[in-house]
Scaffold this motif. Structure first.
Motif, mmCIF file in Angstrom:
data_model
loop_
_atom_site.group_PDB
_atom_site.id
_atom_site.type_symbol
_atom_site.label_atom_id
_atom_site.label_comp_id
_atom_site.label_asym_id
_atom_site.label_seq_id
_atom_site.Cartn_x
_atom_site.Cartn_y
_atom_site.Cartn_z
ATOM 1 N N THR A 31 -28.427 -7.850 0.185
ATOM 2 C CA THR A 31 -27.176 -7.150 -0.071
ATOM 3 C C THR A 31 -27.316 -6.361 -1.369
ATOM 4 O OG1 THR A 31 -25.900 -8.859 1.067
ATOM 5 C CG2 THR A 31 -24.686 -7.401 -0.411
ATOM 6 N N HIS A 32 -27.024 -5.055 -1.299
ATOM 7 C CA HIS A 32 -27.276 -4.156 -2.422
ATOM 8 C C HIS A 32 -26.202 -4.250 -3.492
ATOM 9 C CE1 HIS A 32 -24.120 -1.295 -1.137
ATOM 10 N NE2 HIS A 32 -24.492 -1.616 0.092
ATOM 11 N N GLU A 33 -26.474 -3.577 -4.621
ATOM 12 C CA GLU A 33 -25.558 -3.565 -5.751
ATOM 13 C C GLU A 33 -24.519 -2.455 -5.568
ATOM 14 O OE1 GLU A 33 -26.510 -0.528 -7.388
ATOM 15 O OE2 GLU A 33 -27.994 -0.599 -5.810
ATOM 16 N N GLY A 34 -23.924 -1.987 -6.671
ATOM 17 C CA GLY A 34 -22.765 -1.117 -6.561
ATOM 18 C C GLY A 34 -23.018 0.356 -6.706
ATOM 19 N N LEU A 35 -24.278 0.798 -6.724
ATOM 20 C CA LEU A 35 -24.554 2.222 -6.884
ATOM 21 C C LEU A 35 -25.467 2.755 -5.798
ATOM 22 C CD1 LEU A 35 -24.034 4.692 -8.665
ATOM 23 C CD2 LEU A 35 -26.039 4.047 -10.030
ATOM 24 N N ALA A 36 -26.515 2.043 -5.493
ATOM 25 C CA ALA A 36 -27.401 2.457 -4.406
ATOM 26 C C ALA A 36 -26.901 1.839 -3.098
ATOM 27 C CB ALA A 36 -28.838 2.056 -4.722
ATOM 28 N N HIS A 37 -27.780 1.696 -2.125
ATOM 29 C CA HIS A 37 -27.398 1.112 -0.832
ATOM 30 C C HIS A 37 -28.636 0.438 -0.256
ATOM 31 C CE1 HIS A 37 -28.756 5.231 -0.214
ATOM 32 N NE2 HIS A 37 -29.138 4.889 1.000
ATOM 33 N N SER A 38 -28.654 0.190 1.037
ATOM 34 C CA SER A 38 -29.719 -0.639 1.608
ATOM 35 C C SER A 38 -31.109 -0.039 1.448
ATOM 36 C CB SER A 38 -29.443 -0.900 3.092
ATOM 37 O OG SER A 38 -29.469 0.310 3.832
ATOM 38 N N ALA A 39 -31.223 1.284 1.288
ATOM 39 C CA ALA A 39 -32.536 1.909 1.129
ATOM 40 C C ALA A 39 -33.230 1.465 -0.149
ATOM 41 C CB ALA A 39 -32.400 3.428 1.154
ATOM 42 N N ALA A 40 -32.480 0.918 -1.106
ATOM 43 C CA ALA A 40 -33.100 0.410 -2.325
ATOM 44 C C ALA A 40 -34.039 -0.759 -2.046
ATOM 45 C CB ALA A 40 -32.030 -0.003 -3.330
ATOM 46 N N TRP A 41 -33.922 -1.361 -0.857
ATOM 47 C CA TRP A 41 -34.758 -2.507 -0.482
ATOM 48 C C TRP A 41 -35.978 -2.096 0.343
ATOM 49 C CZ3 TRP A 41 -33.372 -6.846 -2.934
ATOM 50 C CH2 TRP A 41 -32.034 -7.046 -3.283
ATOM 51 N N ASP A 42 -36.346 -0.828 0.351
ATOM 52 C CA ASP A 42 -37.488 -0.378 1.171
ATOM 53 C C ASP A 42 -38.741 -1.202 0.901
ATOM 54 O OD1 ASP A 42 -36.019 1.583 2.406
ATOM 55 O OD2 ASP A 42 -36.923 3.268 1.318
ATOM 56 N N ALA A 43 -39.052 -1.423 -0.359
ATOM 57 C CA ALA A 43 -40.289 -2.128 -0.698
ATOM 58 C C ALA A 43 -40.257 -3.581 -0.235
ATOM 59 C CB ALA A 43 -40.539 -2.065 -2.203
ATOM 60 N N GLN A 44 -39.071 -4.172 -0.165
ATOM 61 C CA GLN A 44 -38.981 -5.561 0.289
ATOM 62 C C GLN A 44 -39.149 -5.651 1.808
ATOM 63 O OE1 GLN A 44 -36.815 -4.359 -2.357
ATOM 64 N NE2 GLN A 44 -38.572 -5.244 -3.431
ATOM 65 N N VAL A 45 -38.529 -4.746 2.538
ATOM 66 C CA VAL A 45 -38.676 -4.770 3.993
ATOM 67 C C VAL A 45 -40.148 -4.626 4.363
ATOM 68 C CG1 VAL A 45 -38.110 -3.576 6.134
ATOM 69 C CG2 VAL A 45 -36.341 -3.930 4.414
ATOM 70 N N ALA A 46 -40.842 -3.715 3.688
ATOM 71 C CA ALA A 46 -42.252 -3.498 3.989
ATOM 72 C C ALA A 46 -43.093 -4.733 3.670
ATOM 73 C CB ALA A 46 -42.762 -2.295 3.190
ATOM 74 N N ALA A 47 -42.792 -5.387 2.560
ATOM 75 C CA ALA A 47 -43.626 -6.509 2.117
ATOM 76 C C ALA A 47 -43.283 -7.822 2.805
ATOM 77 C CB ALA A 47 -43.500 -6.677 0.602
ATOM 78 N N TRP A 48 -42.026 -8.032 3.127
ATOM 79 C CA TRP A 48 -41.599 -9.332 3.638
ATOM 80 C C TRP A 48 -41.648 -9.445 5.159
ATOM 81 C CZ3 TRP A 48 -36.473 -9.782 0.356
ATOM 82 C CH2 TRP A 48 -36.808 -9.885 -1.007
ATOM 83 N N SER A 49 -41.665 -8.323 5.854
ATOM 84 C CA SER A 49 -41.517 -8.366 7.308
ATOM 85 C C SER A 49 -42.702 -9.015 8.022
ATOM 86 C CB SER A 49 -41.300 -6.956 7.864
ATOM 87 O OG SER A 49 -40.058 -6.440 7.432
ATOM 88 N N ALA A 50 -43.848 -9.073 7.359
ATOM 89 C CA ALA A 50 -44.998 -9.717 7.992
ATOM 90 C C ALA A 50 -44.772 -11.215 8.177
ATOM 91 C CB ALA A 50 -46.254 -9.472 7.155
ATOM 92 N N ARG A 51 -43.936 -11.815 7.328
ATOM 93 C CA ARG A 51 -43.718 -13.266 7.384
ATOM 94 C C ARG A 51 -42.298 -13.648 7.804
ATOM 95 N NH1 ARG A 51 -46.226 -15.465 1.677
ATOM 96 N NH2 ARG A 51 -47.831 -13.867 1.401
ATOM 97 N N HIS A 52 -41.352 -12.717 7.683
ATOM 98 C CA HIS A 52 -39.944 -13.058 7.870
ATOM 99 C C HIS A 52 -39.230 -11.974 8.657
ATOM 100 C CE1 HIS A 52 -40.276 -16.268 4.832
ATOM 101 N NE2 HIS A 52 -40.986 -15.402 4.137
ATOM 102 N N ARG A 53 -38.168 -12.363 9.329
ATOM 103 C CA ARG A 53 -37.224 -11.385 9.859
ATOM 104 C C ARG A 53 -36.341 -10.936 8.696
ATOM 105 N NH1 ARG A 53 -33.307 -13.543 14.359
ATOM 106 N NH2 ARG A 53 -35.324 -13.870 15.362
ATOM 107 N N VAL A 54 -36.295 -9.641 8.460
ATOM 108 C CA VAL A 54 -35.588 -9.108 7.304
ATOM 109 C C VAL A 54 -34.462 -8.191 7.762
ATOM 110 C CG1 VAL A 54 -35.805 -7.846 5.132
ATOM 111 C CG2 VAL A 54 -37.739 -9.183 5.981
ATOM 112 N N ALA A 55 -33.268 -8.445 7.278
ATOM 113 C CA ALA A 55 -32.115 -7.590 7.584
ATOM 114 C C ALA A 55 -31.502 -7.116 6.280
ATOM 115 C CB ALA A 55 -31.069 -8.354 8.404
ATOM 116 N N ARG A 56 -31.212 -5.838 6.195
ATOM 117 C CA ARG A 56 -30.489 -5.270 5.058
ATOM 118 C C ARG A 56 -29.324 -4.469 5.617
ATOM 119 N NH1 ARG A 56 -34.571 -0.312 3.312
ATOM 120 N NH2 ARG A 56 -35.302 0.111 5.410
ATOM 121 N N TRP A 57 -28.317 -4.294 4.822
ATOM 122 C CA TRP A 57 -27.116 -3.646 5.357
ATOM 123 C C TRP A 57 -26.446 -2.828 4.263
ATOM 124 C CZ3 TRP A 57 -21.861 -5.650 4.351
ATOM 125 C CH2 TRP A 57 -21.835 -6.695 3.420
ATOM 126 N N ASP A 58 -25.686 -1.843 4.686
ATOM 127 C CA ASP A 58 -24.873 -1.035 3.778
ATOM 128 C C ASP A 58 -23.457 -1.591 3.774
ATOM 129 O OD1 ASP A 58 -26.904 0.796 3.167
ATOM 130 O OD2 ASP A 58 -26.435 2.047 4.892
#
Length: 234
Positions: free
Chosen positions: A1-28
């Motif tokens: 869950t993102h902070e108060g200025l950016a949105h879910s795209a701020a987590w791009d690096a996490q989706v790329a890195a974590w998806s090999a081991r986990h199901r990753v969901a981010r939302w706006d």
């Protein structure tokens, strides 16, 4: 869950890195990124619970930053059956007051909410020394690009947001799952104080301070942040 200025795209690096081991969901959250602006009252805590139920077939590890960490913490308090672990990044805790220094950003001329978009984007990406560490020019440019492409993020529907009734600070001992608290070295002092309240109040909490980062370690030092969180999840 993102902070108060950016949105879910701020987590791009996490989706790329974590998806090999986990199901990753981010939302706006409503009014940010690709989510439309709401027309009636709503609760981001309830929205997060709905996202978890839709994206997971069991309790999930919840990761939130700043206002998103507040949403994440209250989701764990109100829906403990949905949560297996917590990662609270640059956290704020309801019931712990914020200082005048925080509100004025140390008198650095933070623009009012109705200031022109360009003025607000320039302040948060170039002037404020805590939101993104001053030396991290690449992260500052990434933040600038994210908000420039999504200027609606500057005008969140705060008048419609239904905030939790009871503050979290007096209920921290109810958190019964392992909790990782991540704070950037250069984040504003209030956030360090709030992280101290969390590590003191949550029974199974660990705090880590990441060097070279301000308020957005997942965006500023993604490799270090990703390794830390993956190790915690493992």
């Amino acid at each position: 869950t993102h902070e108060g200025l950016a949105h879910s795209a701020a987590w791009d690096a996490q989706v790329a890195a974590w998806s090999a081991r986990h199901r990753v969901a981010r939302w706006d959250r409503r009014g940010y990124g690709r989510s439309p602006r709401p027309t009636g009252r709503y609760s981001s805590v309830d929205d997060l619970a709905a996202v978890v139920r839709a994206a997971s077939d069991g309790p999930a590890a919840l990761v939130g930053c700043s206002f998103g960490s507040m949403v994440t913490l209250h989701c764990a308090l109100e829906h403990p059956d949905l949560v297996s672990k917590l990662v609270l990044t640059g956290p704020v805790v309801t019931g712990v007051p914020l200082s005048e220094h925080f509100a004025t950003r140390g008198g650095r001329g933070v623009p009012p909410p109705d200031a022109p978009d360009a003025e607000q984007i320039a302040y948060w990406s170039s002037v404020d020394p805590w939101f993104v560490a001053q030396a991290n020019t690449a992260a500052r440019e990434r933040l600038r690009a994210l908000v420039t492409a999504n200027p609606q993020n500057l005008r969140p529907p705060v008048e419609l947001e239904r905030l939790p009734d009871a503050p979290a600070v007096g209920r921290l001992d109810e958190i019964a799952v392992p909790t990782l608290i991540v704070v950037g070295e250069w984040d504003i002092p209030d956030v360090h104080a709030h992280s101290g309240a969390l590590v003191a109040g949550i029974p199974d909490a660990t705090r880590v301070v990441l060097p070279g980062s301000g308020h957005l370690p997942h965006l500023e030092v993604p490799d270090e942040f990703n390794r830390l969180v993956l190790d915690f999840l493992a």
